[in-house]
Motif scaffolding. Sequence first.
Motif, short mmCIF file in Angstrom:
data_model
loop_
_atom_site.label_atom_id
_atom_site.label_comp_id
_atom_site.label_asym_id
_atom_site.label_seq_id
_atom_site.Cartn_x
_atom_site.Cartn_y
_atom_site.Cartn_z
N PHE A 181 0.49 -1.30 -0.02
CA PHE A 181 -0.09 -0.67 -0.18
C PHE A 181 0.82 1.21 0.00
CE2 PHE A 181 -2.85 -3.42 1.47
CZ PHE A 181 -4.22 -2.78 0.88
N SER B 263 0.07 3.67 -3.44
CA SER B 263 -1.08 4.60 -2.84
C SER B 263 -0.78 5.97 -3.13
CB SER B 263 -1.05 4.71 -1.26
OG SER B 263 -1.84 3.70 -0.56
N GLU C 194 -2.26 8.13 2.04
CA GLU C 194 -1.54 7.34 3.09
C GLU C 194 -2.07 6.66 3.97
OE1 GLU C 194 2.08 6.11 4.16
OE2 GLU C 194 1.67 7.27 1.40
N TRP D 48 -4.65 4.58 2.76
CA TRP D 48 -4.77 2.86 2.40
C TRP D 48 -3.94 2.29 3.01
CZ3 TRP D 48 -8.92 2.75 0.12
CH2 TRP D 48 -9.95 3.79 -0.62
N LYS D 49 -2.79 1.92 3.54
CA LYS D 49 -1.90 1.30 4.23
C LYS D 49 -3.13 0.73 5.09
CE LYS D 49 1.48 4.05 6.74
NZ LYS D 49 3.27 4.65 6.31
N ALA E 273 -4.77 -0.87 6.25
CA ALA E 273 -5.56 -2.18 5.56
C ALA E 273 -4.13 -3.35 6.14
CB ALA E 273 -6.06 -2.25 3.98
N ILE F 78 -11.33 -1.69 3.69
CA ILE F 78 -9.89 -0.68 2.59
C ILE F 78 -9.50 -1.63 1.49
CG2 ILE F 78 -7.88 -0.06 3.25
CD1 ILE F 78 -8.72 0.00 5.86
N PHE G 101 -9.72 -0.17 -2.01
CA PHE G 101 -8.92 0.97 -3.02
C PHE G 101 -8.65 0.23 -4.36
CE2 PHE G 101 -4.72 -0.50 -3.33
CZ PHE G 101 -3.28 0.64 -3.24
N GLY H 9 -10.20 3.15 -5.41
CA GLY H 9 -8.76 3.82 -5.68
C GLY H 9 -7.72 3.54 -7.36
#
Length: 458
Positions: free
Chosen positions: A81, A85, A95, A97-98, A100, A406, A410, A414
Amino acid sequence: MSLKQEPGREQWASRLGFILAAMGSAVGLGNIWRFSYVAGENGGAAFIIVYLTMIILIGLPIVMSEFTIGRKAQSDAVGAFEKLSPGGERLAAGEPWKAAGIMGVAAAFMILSFYGVIAGWIIYYFFNYLTGNLWSVPADGYGAFFGGFITNPVQPLIWQLLFMVLTIGIVFIGVKKGIERSNKILMPLLGVLLIVLSIYGLTLGGAKEGLAFLFSPDWSALADPTIYLAALGQAFFSLSLGMGALITYGSYLSNKEKLPGAAASVAGLDTLFAIIAGIMIFPAVFAFGIEPASGPGLVFVVMPDVFDSFSMGGIFGLLFFFLLAAAALTSAVSLLEVAVAYFMRKFQWSRKKAAIIVGTLIFALGVPSSLGQGTLSHINIIGGRDILDSIDFIASNIFLPLGGLIIALFMGWGWKKADALRDSDFGTSKLGTIWLFLLRYVVPIAILLVFISSVTEF
């Protein structure tokens, strides 16, 4: 466009090795030990219908997402991620996103901590079959034998430690020589034995009632909202979703391998293993007049009774608990690999150093779960649950679904649609469009609804 691979990063030797390793991650105690008692506690056939729906609409799309993220990033669960990301031509910035990946590593720690406890029980049973101690019914019965063992403050810790040493050893060796090679041997053996034992289960007197419990639903059970929470938690636990295992395993995969077929194989075979385990266990449950909702001890009390009922049963017991331990081992290896891969990258540790340190920490974290069956049994954390069940609840019903949510957002929002379809190997197929639709709308809504119901249990 491919991202730069991390220096010294290993890869699977073959596609079959990858699929068997991913299956090894998915197929384990979640299919045999956990599936059996969760299905028993939630109405049998009605639960299975909800469970299969969760697998198709939520589980399989997330499996595909995790494989895609891992292969694209060529990094661990958190690093993937971090790589994907930041803003760019493919992905939305952010950031957060990480989170998850971080929850995945945390969930791997938590799950393996109590998973090692249960696996230690299994190895203890295997040892007792190996020495002949369980070839006949113990003086006070199998139930008392099981209860006496798990409430002992010392013995379970010894077997838990032995299991963790085995797990650390495989991860210590590496991806090809350790993880892949062990799965190539153990997974086919487990499949053969489950089929043999399920066929025998159908010859027992409780076969009719057992099959009815599994395949004739009581529709009124669907009115209980807990069945949906249980089914989603089981789907995530069984498929190893949201814990970073499939991202990590996907990161060792080359771009020449096609992901949709691999994802379908893993999800389909994992579900088949669970159903076969139910066919193996529930006829025996009804044949011996045992309550289907008898909880986690089902495998440890029912199956020894089954083996004791026919000649050469001790040999079947020996093989059953050996391969059950093997299934636990393949899943435990994937959990430890999630954390080891992260610590190797984050702190520039060698694989050997990371495996030993992280494995030791996870063993220590699991000690309270073991003692919670006896010395610390008076401690309840969530809704009357003991330490082990509370950690299971937090990881399986909170961390994993949130991580899966997430991941779905994502992948679905994303990434640009064209990039997501290309990197997943779906291309312009209709299946790819359906996959993205599920990730964007169905998966998030379903997870949120079930998650909201779960937080009320705190």
